[in-house]
Design a protein around this motif. Structure first.
Motif, PDB file in Angstrom:
ATOM      1  N   GLU A 116      -7.953   2.167  -3.477  1.00 13.41           N
ATOM      2  CA  GLU A 116      -9.371   1.864  -3.254  1.00 13.41           C
ATOM      3  C   GLU A 116      -9.627   1.289  -1.857  1.00 13.41           C
ATOM      4  O   GLU A 116     -10.742   1.346  -1.347  1.00 13.41           O
ATOM      5  CB  GLU A 116      -9.883   0.884  -4.321  1.00 13.41           C
ATOM      6  N   ARG A 117      -8.600   0.721  -1.236  1.00  9.12           N
ATOM      7  CA  ARG A 117      -8.749   0.100   0.079  1.00  9.12           C
ATOM      8  C   ARG A 117      -7.998   0.858   1.169  1.00  9.12           C
ATOM      9  O   ARG A 117      -7.907   0.393   2.310  1.00  9.12           O
ATOM     10  CB  ARG A 117      -8.248  -1.352   0.034  1.00  9.12           C
ATOM     11  N   ALA A 118      -7.474   2.016   0.850  1.00  9.49           N
ATOM     12  CA  ALA A 118      -6.580   2.715   1.775  1.00  9.49           C
ATOM     13  C   ALA A 118      -7.245   3.050   3.107  1.00  9.49           C
ATOM     14  O   ALA A 118      -6.627   2.937   4.175  1.00  9.49           O
ATOM     15  CB  ALA A 118      -6.038   3.985   1.119  1.00  9.49           C
ATOM     16  N   LEU A 119      -8.498   3.461   3.074  1.00 12.30           N
ATOM     17  CA  LEU A 119      -9.164   3.861   4.311  1.00 12.30           C
ATOM     18  C   LEU A 119      -9.431   2.673   5.239  1.00 12.30           C
ATOM     19  O   LEU A 119      -9.714   2.875   6.429  1.00 12.30           O
ATOM     20  CB  LEU A 119     -10.465   4.601   4.003  1.00 12.30           C
ATOM     21  N   ASP A 120      -9.308   1.449   4.729  1.00 10.99           N
ATOM     22  CA  ASP A 120      -9.450   0.276   5.586  1.00 10.99           C
ATOM     23  C   ASP A 120      -8.330   0.213   6.617  1.00 10.99           C
ATOM     24  O   ASP A 120      -8.458  -0.489   7.635  1.00 10.99           O
ATOM     25  CB  ASP A 120      -9.419  -1.010   4.747  1.00 10.99           C
ATOM     26  N   TYR A 121      -7.245   0.922   6.364  1.00  8.01           N
ATOM     27  CA  TYR A 121      -6.075   0.888   7.249  1.00  8.01           C
ATOM     28  C   TYR A 121      -6.069   2.049   8.248  1.00  8.01           C
ATOM     29  O   TYR A 121      -5.134   2.188   9.027  1.00  8.01           O
ATOM     30  CB  TYR A 121      -4.788   0.921   6.410  1.00  8.01           C
ATOM     31  N   VAL A 122      -7.096   2.866   8.217  1.00 12.76           N
ATOM     32  CA  VAL A 122      -7.166   4.055   9.070  1.00 12.76           C
ATOM     33  C   VAL A 122      -7.906   3.739  10.363  1.00 12.76           C
ATOM     34  O   VAL A 122      -9.006   3.169  10.339  1.00 12.76           O
ATOM     35  CB  VAL A 122      -7.863   5.216   8.319  1.00 12.76           C
TER      36      VAL A 122
END
Length: 254
Positions: A116-122
């Motif tokens: 759910e938070r993966a795109l925060d690391y992109v």
């Protein structure tokens, strides 16, 4: 106007720039270095069409079943070249296999990331051509087929994350000598971008600057010496390269 990160040949630093639909024409007038800086990890069998084509093969030795986890491989630094650089065709090879990929560039250390938070690391996204010598190995791709000099063109830039509405719904098109040879969409990924990041970061750390390739769609076009390749990923950019015999081109020549 969307912003991107790019590196022009001869300059030490990656630079922030504003890009629009006219930027590709401007990009053709400069020499681009690769925007890649960290490790590059490729992903096998992540398009549903590829699995469908393999059919019952996946249920027989040596596979026994469809993959239960991401199957990764590395594109080392010697493979990196930029937009408009020549892709070397080894003198002992007749043709190459294109590999149109969405490259997901990591913006900060990613370890045990929740989906759910993966795109925060992109940090952003780039266009990558995961070139290889045609081969039959799937689960264990041969290094000499995937990792030769110049086998990872990327660019022209890294598009900022906010400029891409949904990385799981991007049309990818491949043109060879101006003729469309392949079209697919990241909506057909087996593992979405977020799920792939979560699963990969669950067993290894992705560092800032690393790039994760989400996979190559089924039926990748083959190319020969002299062919011009153009890969377009909507909202991200267009990558162009020409294939030249290795003895004529040299790594990264224009």
């Amino acid at each position: 106007m969307p912003k991107a990160l790019g590196k022009i040949n001869g300059r030490m630093q990656v630079e922030e720039m504003e890009v629009d639909e006219n930027s590709l024409e401007k990009a053709s007038k400069v020499e681009w270095d690769t925007p890649l800086s960290g490790m590059v990890y490729g992903t096998l069998l992540n398009y549903q069409g590829t699995l469908d084509q393999m059919g019952d093969t996946l249920h027989h030795p040596p596979y026994q079943s469809p993959p239960k986890a991401p199957i990764l491989y590395i594109k080392p630094r010697n493979t990196f070249i930029g937009h408009q650089a020549a892709i070397p065709l080894p003198d002992d090879v007749e043709e190459l296999e294109t590999g149109a990929c969405l490259g997901v560039v990591i913006g900060r250390e990613a370890k045990w990331v929740e989906e759910e938070r993966a795109l925060d690391y992109v940090l952003g996204y780039t266009v990558v051509n995961d070139i290889s010598v045609p081969h039959s190995s799937v689960f264990r791709p041969a290094v000499k087929d995937k990792s030769r000099d110049g086998f990872c063109p990327a660019g022209p830039w890294i598009m900022e994350k906010g400029a891409v509405t949904n990385p799981d719904d991007l049309t990818i098109q491949v043109f060879v000598n101006g003729e469309k040879k392949q079209e697919n969409n990241t909506s057909n990924l087996v593992r979405s971008v977020s799920r792939l990041l979560a699963e990969v970061s669950g067993f290894m750390t992705l560092d800032q600057g690393d790039t994760l390739l989400v996979g190559i769609p089924e039926n990748p076009p083959h190319v020969k010496a002299g062919d011009h390749i153009r890969i377009h990923i909507e909202q991200v950019g267009t990558l162009e390269n020409v294939v030249r015999r290795e003895s004529m081109s040299g790594r990264g020549s224009q």
